[in-house]
Enzyme design. Structure first.
Site, PDB file in Angstrom:
ATOM      1  N   ASP A  30     -17.646 -30.025  50.694  1.00 41.14           N
ATOM      2  CA  ASP A  30     -18.768 -30.622  51.419  1.00 41.14           C
ATOM      3  C   ASP A  30     -18.458 -32.090  51.715  1.00 41.14           C
ATOM      4  O   ASP A  30     -17.927 -32.800  50.865  1.00 41.14           O
ATOM      5  CB  ASP A  30     -20.060 -30.502  50.606  1.00 41.14           C
ATOM      6  CG  ASP A  30     -21.288 -30.700  51.458  1.00 41.14           C
ATOM      7  OD1 ASP A  30     -22.025 -29.724  51.689  1.00 41.14           O
ATOM      8  OD2 ASP A  30     -21.521 -31.850  51.927  1.00 41.14           O
ATOM      9  N   ASN A  86     -29.482 -22.422  51.457  1.00 43.11           N
ATOM     10  CA  ASN A  86     -30.694 -22.927  52.093  1.00 43.11           C
ATOM     11  C   ASN A  86     -30.960 -22.065  53.319  1.00 43.11           C
ATOM     12  O   ASN A  86     -30.065 -21.855  54.139  1.00 43.11           O
ATOM     13  CB  ASN A  86     -30.507 -24.392  52.501  1.00 43.11           C
ATOM     14  CG  ASN A  86     -30.309 -25.299  51.304  1.00 43.11           C
ATOM     15  OD1 ASN A  86     -30.913 -25.086  50.252  1.00 43.11           O
ATOM     16  ND2 ASN A  86     -29.461 -26.301  51.437  1.00 43.11           N
ATOM     17  N   GLN A  93     -32.166 -26.051  55.346  1.00 46.50           N
ATOM     18  CA  GLN A  93     -30.908 -25.760  56.052  1.00 46.50           C
ATOM     19  C   GLN A  93     -30.747 -26.712  57.237  1.00 46.50           C
ATOM     20  O   GLN A  93     -31.701 -26.947  57.993  1.00 46.50           O
ATOM     21  CB  GLN A  93     -30.909 -24.307  56.548  1.00 46.50           C
ATOM     22  CG  GLN A  93     -29.582 -23.877  57.162  1.00 46.50           C
ATOM     23  CD  GLN A  93     -29.546 -22.391  57.521  1.00 46.50           C
ATOM     24  OE1 GLN A  93     -30.531 -21.668  57.358  1.00 46.50           O
ATOM     25  NE2 GLN A  93     -28.412 -21.955  58.023  1.00 46.50           N
ATOM     26  N   VAL A  95     -27.329 -26.823  58.896  1.00 42.35           N
ATOM     27  CA  VAL A  95     -26.278 -26.237  59.741  1.00 42.35           C
ATOM     28  C   VAL A  95     -26.561 -24.733  59.835  1.00 42.35           C
ATOM     29  O   VAL A  95     -26.542 -24.024  58.810  1.00 42.35           O
ATOM     30  CB  VAL A  95     -24.869 -26.485  59.160  1.00 42.35           C
ATOM     31  CG1 VAL A  95     -23.817 -25.849  60.061  1.00 42.35           C
ATOM     32  CG2 VAL A  95     -24.600 -27.980  59.003  1.00 42.35           C
ATOM     33  N   HIS A  99     -23.975 -20.327  54.941  1.00 44.85           N
ATOM     34  CA  HIS A  99     -22.979 -20.854  53.998  1.00 44.85           C
ATOM     35  C   HIS A  99     -23.567 -20.889  52.603  1.00 44.85           C
ATOM     36  O   HIS A  99     -24.780 -21.038  52.428  1.00 44.85           O
ATOM     37  CB  HIS A  99     -22.511 -22.255  54.414  1.00 44.85           C
ATOM     38  CG  HIS A  99     -23.630 -23.209  54.674  1.00 44.85           C
ATOM     39  ND1 HIS A  99     -24.334 -23.209  55.858  1.00 44.85           N
ATOM     40  CD2 HIS A  99     -24.186 -24.177  53.913  1.00 44.85           C
ATOM     41  CE1 HIS A  99     -25.269 -24.143  55.810  1.00 44.85           C
ATOM     42  NE2 HIS A  99     -25.209 -24.741  54.633  1.00 44.85           N
ATOM     43  N   HIS A 101     -23.436 -22.920  49.044  1.00 40.30           N
ATOM     44  CA  HIS A 101     -23.011 -24.123  48.334  1.00 40.30           C
ATOM     45  C   HIS A 101     -22.560 -23.706  46.933  1.00 40.30           C
ATOM     46  O   HIS A 101     -23.302 -23.010  46.227  1.00 40.30           O
ATOM     47  CB  HIS A 101     -24.173 -25.104  48.173  1.00 40.30           C
ATOM     48  CG  HIS A 101     -24.726 -25.644  49.460  1.00 40.30           C
ATOM     49  ND1 HIS A 101     -24.447 -26.904  49.915  1.00 40.30           N
ATOM     50  CD2 HIS A 101     -25.553 -25.087  50.383  1.00 40.30           C
ATOM     51  CE1 HIS A 101     -25.086 -27.120  51.065  1.00 40.30           C
ATOM     52  NE2 HIS A 101     -25.769 -26.031  51.363  1.00 40.30           N
TER      53      HIS A 101
HETATM   54  P1  5GP Z   1     -27.355 -27.056  54.583  1.00 37.41           P
HETATM   55  O1  5GP Z   1     -28.272 -28.232  54.509  1.00 37.41           O
HETATM   56  O2  5GP Z   1     -27.314 -26.469  55.963  1.00 37.41           O
HETATM   57  O3  5GP Z   1     -27.599 -26.029  53.518  1.00 37.41           O
HETATM   58  O4  5GP Z   1     -25.925 -27.613  54.234  1.00 37.41           O
HETATM   59  C1  5GP Z   1     -25.080 -28.155  55.175  1.00 37.41           C
HETATM   60  C2  5GP Z   1     -24.017 -28.901  54.408  1.00 37.41           C
HETATM   61  O5  5GP Z   1     -22.929 -29.126  55.274  1.00 37.41           O
HETATM   62  C3  5GP Z   1     -24.466 -30.268  53.894  1.00 37.41           C
HETATM   63  O6  5GP Z   1     -24.307 -30.306  52.482  1.00 37.41           O
HETATM   64  C4  5GP Z   1     -23.548 -31.249  54.608  1.00 37.41           C
HETATM   65  O7  5GP Z   1     -23.158 -32.325  53.782  1.00 37.41           O
HETATM   66  C5  5GP Z   1     -22.377 -30.381  54.994  1.00 37.41           C
HETATM   67  N1  5GP Z   1     -21.694 -30.793  56.206  1.00 37.41           N
HETATM   68  C6  5GP Z   1     -22.275 -31.127  57.388  1.00 37.41           C
HETATM   69  N2  5GP Z   1     -21.326 -31.430  58.305  1.00 37.41           N
HETATM   70  C7  5GP Z   1     -20.126 -31.253  57.682  1.00 37.41           C
HETATM   71  C8  5GP Z   1     -18.777 -31.430  58.133  1.00 37.41           C
HETATM   72  O8  5GP Z   1     -18.495 -31.788  59.271  1.00 37.41           O
HETATM   73  N3  5GP Z   1     -17.801 -31.166  57.215  1.00 37.41           N
HETATM   74  C9  5GP Z   1     -18.085 -30.753  55.946  1.00 37.41           C
HETATM   75  N4  5GP Z   1     -17.044 -30.522  55.128  1.00 37.41           N
HETATM   76  N5  5GP Z   1     -19.350 -30.592  55.501  1.00 37.41           N
HETATM   77  C10 5GP Z   1     -20.363 -30.849  56.361  1.00 37.41           C
END
Ligand code: 5GP
Length: 114
Positions: A30, A86, A93, A95, A99, A101
């Site tokens: 992350d 998420n 969420q 993205v 996915h 975590h």
């Molecule tokens: P969500 O909030 O959708 O469950 O988690 C998205 C995760 O993707 C977040 O923890 C954020 O830090 C991570 N993330 C967002 N953009 C990027 C990226 O460009 N590269 C990486 N490695 N992680 C990302």
């Protein structure tokens, strides 16, 4: 492929070091880790949210969990880690490409969500 940041990473349009990859998923660290070890297990299939997964995704979802366990073991946190998904904006969420975590490397408080 989804046009999210993860879709672009999977498509190779945006470079990102991969911790692991196979025909079904990739694993990356992350970019904003919340714990000392914080990886993301991302299916190649662009399922936006967990609620968008169907019965035909059952084997894939199981595979993602087994890869998550394998990654935790390889990163030395196999005895204590947390998996988080998420789902949707209300679930935090950001993205919209499914996915998992994989988080650990510090003592996770009992009964907390993060
Ligand atoms: P969500 O909030 O959708 O469950 O988690 C998205 C995760 O993707 C977040 O923890 C954020 O830090 C991570 N993330 C967002 N953009 C990027 C990226 O460009 N590269 C990486 N490695 N992680 C990302």
């Amino acid at each position: 492929m989804s046009d999210t940041i993860f879709g672009k990473i999977i498509a190779g349009e945006i470079p990102a070091p991969k911790v692991y990859e196979d025909e079904h998923c990739i694993v990356i660290n992350d970019i904003q880790p919340q714990t000392p070890v914080h990886m993301l297990v991302i299916p190649r299939k662009p399922i936006p949210r967990l609620v968008d997964a169907g019965a035909d995704d059952q084997a894939l979802l199981g595979h993602l969990m087994l890869v998550a366990r394998q990654m935790a073991e390889e990163q030395g946190i196999g005895e204590g880690f947390r998996l988080v998904i998420n789902n949707g904006q209300g679930g935090g969420q950001t993205v919209f490409h499914l996915h998992l975590h994989v988080m650990g490397g510090k003592s996770m408080a009992e009964g907390t969500m993060i």
